[in-house]
Design a protein around this motif. Structure first.
Motif, mmCIF file in Angstrom:
data_model
loop_
_atom_site.group_PDB
_atom_site.id
_atom_site.type_symbol
_atom_site.label_atom_id
_atom_site.label_comp_id
_atom_site.label_asym_id
_atom_site.label_seq_id
_atom_site.Cartn_x
_atom_site.Cartn_y
_atom_site.Cartn_z
ATOM 1 N N ILE A 314 0.826 -1.190 0.057
ATOM 2 C CA ILE A 314 -0.159 0.210 -0.018
ATOM 3 C C ILE A 314 0.951 1.248 -0.098
ATOM 4 C CG2 ILE A 314 -1.816 1.205 1.270
ATOM 5 C CD1 ILE A 314 -2.624 -1.356 2.492
ATOM 6 N N ARG A 315 1.854 1.181 0.925
ATOM 7 C CA ARG A 315 2.593 2.320 1.186
ATOM 8 C C ARG A 315 3.433 2.553 -0.419
ATOM 9 N NH1 ARG A 315 3.448 4.377 6.222
ATOM 10 N NH2 ARG A 315 2.536 3.023 7.794
ATOM 11 N N LYS A 316 4.067 1.704 -1.017
ATOM 12 C CA LYS A 316 4.571 1.894 -2.269
ATOM 13 C C LYS A 316 3.632 2.342 -3.337
ATOM 14 C CE LYS A 316 8.088 -0.069 -4.031
ATOM 15 N NZ LYS A 316 9.024 -0.813 -4.656
ATOM 16 N N LEU A 318 1.365 4.175 -2.949
ATOM 17 C CA LEU A 318 0.797 5.775 -2.590
ATOM 18 C C LEU A 318 2.246 6.360 -3.128
ATOM 19 C CD1 LEU A 318 -1.144 5.279 0.803
ATOM 20 C CD2 LEU A 318 -1.969 5.631 -1.477
ATOM 21 N N ARG B 86 3.868 7.404 -9.009
ATOM 22 C CA ARG B 86 2.757 7.097 -8.162
ATOM 23 C C ARG B 86 2.296 8.197 -7.086
ATOM 24 N NH1 ARG B 86 6.078 2.749 -6.670
ATOM 25 N NH2 ARG B 86 6.317 1.173 -8.487
ATOM 26 N N ASN B 87 3.016 8.941 -6.790
ATOM 27 C CA ASN B 87 2.767 9.890 -5.535
ATOM 28 C C ASN B 87 2.190 10.926 -6.226
ATOM 29 O OD1 ASN B 87 3.995 12.226 -3.697
ATOM 30 N ND2 ASN B 87 3.188 10.400 -2.827
ATOM 31 N N PHE B 94 -8.467 1.081 -4.652
ATOM 32 C CA PHE B 94 -8.514 -0.261 -4.722
ATOM 33 C C PHE B 94 -10.075 -0.660 -4.211
ATOM 34 C CE2 PHE B 94 -4.187 0.871 -3.618
ATOM 35 C CZ PHE B 94 -3.643 0.112 -4.561
ATOM 36 N N ASN B 98 -7.713 -1.059 0.993
ATOM 37 C CA ASN B 98 -6.290 -1.133 1.163
ATOM 38 C C ASN B 98 -5.728 0.135 1.916
ATOM 39 O OD1 ASN B 98 -5.505 -3.315 -0.024
ATOM 40 N ND2 ASN B 98 -4.844 -2.309 -1.852
ATOM 41 N N ILE B 100 -4.301 1.496 5.564
ATOM 42 C CA ILE B 100 -3.496 1.040 6.497
ATOM 43 C C ILE B 100 -4.389 0.795 7.925
ATOM 44 C CG2 ILE B 100 -1.386 1.110 7.811
ATOM 45 C CD1 ILE B 100 -0.305 2.191 5.179
ATOM 46 N N LEU B 111 -1.011 10.292 4.039
ATOM 47 C CA LEU B 111 0.028 9.299 3.792
ATOM 48 C C LEU B 111 0.695 9.844 2.570
ATOM 49 C CD1 LEU B 111 1.364 7.288 5.621
ATOM 50 C CD2 LEU B 111 0.295 5.591 4.105
ATOM 51 N N PRO B 112 0.075 10.093 1.361
ATOM 52 C CA PRO B 112 0.736 10.425 0.040
ATOM 53 C C PRO B 112 1.365 11.632 -0.112
ATOM 54 C CG PRO B 112 -1.618 9.685 -0.367
ATOM 55 C CD PRO B 112 -1.285 9.854 1.080
ATOM 56 N N TYR B 115 4.650 11.434 1.756
ATOM 57 C CA TYR B 115 5.678 10.928 0.896
ATOM 58 C C TYR B 115 6.124 11.887 -0.357
ATOM 59 C CZ TYR B 115 5.028 6.312 2.901
ATOM 60 O OH TYR B 115 4.839 5.159 3.929
#
Lengths: 402, 239
Positions: A314-316, A318, B86-87, B94, B98, B100, B111-112, B115
């Motif tokens: 999931i983290r990847k 995102l 992706r970011n 999904f 999905n 966390i 989260l995104p 990152y």
């Protein structure tokens, strides 16, 4: 994403699953604490053995009569006498002998103020006996060579005797009736520690002349206590003593002398050997428990991180780069390993305060470093290895992982 | 830059497994999606639509064929650049949400942005705004297991749109949802499309597909049908 941010993520990851983190910490804690405590118990018992040996005095020889009887020279008097003491004290003939003390022993009843006590070891000797036997006078004084010459009825008593006869009163200067004869207490010996069947403190020491005159009669001596000049000259002293005794006692067959020499340092090295074996054994046990603890840590780290493969996916997905994911899991593993390891050290330190199966554990600093180092290293490796494997996957593979 | 289509795939092939067990999930798919489009991909189970979606989302790599995202060939990018794509460029929703686990809704949405390297305060503000857009501002501190399926999917949508990506990919976003939640999620997607985002969505429900401007049908890894739907205000018709 900054390192600080990554660390915050890792701490949040640790806190997000308290049960999982708690179990991981517990696993590491037990591994570390078990190793440190086991080694500490082994070290403690080795230390205890060493201390009890040192109490005995390590540079002495004990000569006792009654070796093999020589029928051919049965008329020859081979008993130990005070003459031998002066012969052994000859500096020229025996340069490695520091002192030789005659020893007569008996176990008389002693009475003071209506209290009875049987003294296990009543020793008649000269003042040189005290340093040779590693005895020190803690209260009052010992007796002197003049006391021996004049056969004065004075004595120093061990702490057990003092306790039994006088309880809390000061025994110095008091008179004790020993088998009907009055002896004056001049001093009390320092506690030699030890316990069990042979209490080294149940002892009284008096001039040899006085003891022979009033208690044992003028028979042969029971023993001679010879002190060498230094621990490493004990063997030389033994050779000199043997030569002198053989000459004085007219020993024809040197292979079967009418006396025995007990070498304290031989006893010591034998005991040290067994202590060494014991330490090696415990070291092996500790190594095995370190291995088992390490496998436990490996297990829980592998399981918890592998379980999170999906999360890594999931983290990847995102947009987390591989390095960020890795750093997060590495920091998580570090936090868990360190907390577990340090708690383990704390648990071991607390545990070592208690006596375990009769042994007071003594922590070896090297074992703390080893246990902590190995556990943290294992925790780090097996915490980050599955994470790196998962982070190296394509996101969809990590996401599909069950 | 702007004259590139948002995404363009040429002769995409994806093969799983080897030898006897070999499965050809995609057998040469070519497709161009223009900026602002709203595409629904339909197909039966095993038609390769999820495989296509994963490749479009840079979650998987094709066996052969070219994939240009905003005119950039994705196969040439390394791990770091792919993470960046992706970011920044793609928001992925999904079917299985999905999110966390054991992490609050707002943290999931943040989260995104984290990152992307955004500061904490700004991140929180934008995450709350995104949650507001999907109507979940009051559930920001709830963890995924305290939310219903529809709410979880709306959190996932908020997470996909919080970085303001040009392309939103949704893999059966309503597959696990009841009618009411489906309407909620679709309303959010419609609004996104009206604000200019490109949306590609997988579904096997005609009702859902009718929201799109363009309908593509996949059968056995090939596009068999590609039509532009002419309608407007379709949400009103459905709700």
């Amino acid at each position: 994403m900054s390192i600080f941010e990554t660390i915050r993520f890792a701490v949040r990851g640790v806190l997000a699953n308290k049960l999982r983190s708690g179990l991981t910490v517990l696993g590491i804690l037990i591994g570390v604490a078990a190793v440190i405590l086991l080694v500490a118990v082994g070290n403690g018992s080795a230390k205890a053995i060493q201390a009890s040996i040192e109490r005995l005095g390590t540079n002495t020889l004990t000569v006792s009569s009654g070796g093999v009887r020589q029928s051919a020279s049965a008329t020859q008097n081979t008993s130990l006498t005070t003459d031998l003491v002066s012969a052994l004290s000859d500096r020229n003939a025996a340069p490695d002998v520091k002192s030789a003390s005659p020893v007569v022993t008996t176990a008389p009843d002693a009475t003071y103020d209506g209290v009875d006590h049987t003294i296990a070891q009543f020793v008649g000797t000269t003042p040189t006996y005290l340093p040779a036997a590693n005895d020190t006078v803690s209260r009052g004084t010992g007796f002197t060579d003049d006391d021996v010459k004049d056969a004065r009825r004075v004595m120093v008593i061990g702490s057990t005797v003092a306790q039994a006869l006088f309880d809390r009163t000061d025994p110095v200067g008091k008179q004790i009736t020993v088998n009907g004869t009055l002896f004056t207490v001049t001093g009390v010996l320092a506690d030699k520690g030890g316990s069990g069947f042979n209490d080294p403190n149940d002892i009284a020491i008096a001039p040899v002349t006085a003891v022979q005159e009033s208690l044992t009669g003028y028979g042969p001596l029971n023993q001679l206590l010879v002190q060498a000049t230094a621990p490493d000259s004990v063997d030389a002293a033994q050779a000199e003593v043997t030569a002198i005794l053989n000459q004085k006692l007219h020993v024809a067959n040197a292979a079967s002398p009418p006396y025995r020499i007990l070498n304290q340092s031989q006893l010591l090295s034998a005991r040290q050997d067994s202590a060494k074996t014991f330490t090696v054994l415990l070291g092996a046990v500790a190594a095995i428990s370190l291995l088992v603890g390490g496998i436990g840590i490996t297990n829980i780290m592998m399981v918890t991180v592998t379980e999170r493969t999906r999360e890594i996916g999931i983290r990847k997905a995102l947009g987390a780069p591989k390095r960020t994911v890795l750093t997060q899991f590495l920091v998580e593993a570090t936090v868990l390993s360190l907390i577990g390891g340090l708690l383990g050290v704390a648990a071991a330190v607390i545990g070592s305060q208690f006596t375990i199966v009769g042994i007071k554990p003594v922590i070896v600093p090297a074992s703390v470093a080893l246990a902590l180092g190995v556990s943290v290293a294992i925790g780090l490796f097996f915490g980050s290895y599955p994470a790196s494997r998962a982070a190296g996957l394509r996101p969809i593979e990590a996401l599909r992982y069950e | 830059m702007t004259n590139h289509p948002v995404l363009e795939v040429r002769n995409l092939v994806k093969v799983y497994g080897e030898g006897e067990a070999q499965v050809r999930a995609l057998r040469g798919v070519s497709l161009t999606v223009e900026r602002g489009d709203y595409v629904a991909i339909m197909g039966s189970s095993g038609s390769g639509k999820s495989t296509l979606m994963n490749i479009l989302g840079c979650l998987d790599t094709p066996t052969s064929g070219r994939y240009l995202l905003d005119g950039v060939d994705v196969s040439r990018l390394d791990d770091r650049q792919l993470a960046l794509v992706r970011n920044r460029r793609i928001g992925f929703v999904f079917q299985a949400f999905n999110l966390i686990p054991r992490t609050s809704a707002v943290s999931n949405v943040e989260l995104p942005l984290a990152y992307a390297g955004m500061k904490a305060a700004e991140r929180r503000r934008r995450a709350l705004a995104a949650l507001g857009m999907v109507g979940l501002a009051d559930r920001a501190d709830h963890e995924p297991n305290q939310l219903s399926g529809g709410q979880q999917q709306r959190v996932a949508v908020a997470r996909a749109l919080v970085t303001a990506p040009a392309l939103v990919l949704a893999d059966e976003p309503t597959g696990n949802l009841d009618t009411r939640s489906t309407a909620d999620v679709l309303a959010v997607l419609d609004r996104l499309n009206r604000s200019g985002r490109t949306i590609v969505l997988i579904t096997h429900e005609d009702d859902v597909a009718r929201h799109a401007k363009r309908l593509i049908r996949l059968v056995d890894g090939q596009i068999v049908h590609d039509e532009v739907l002419h309608h407007s205000g379709n949400t009103a018709v459905l709700t």
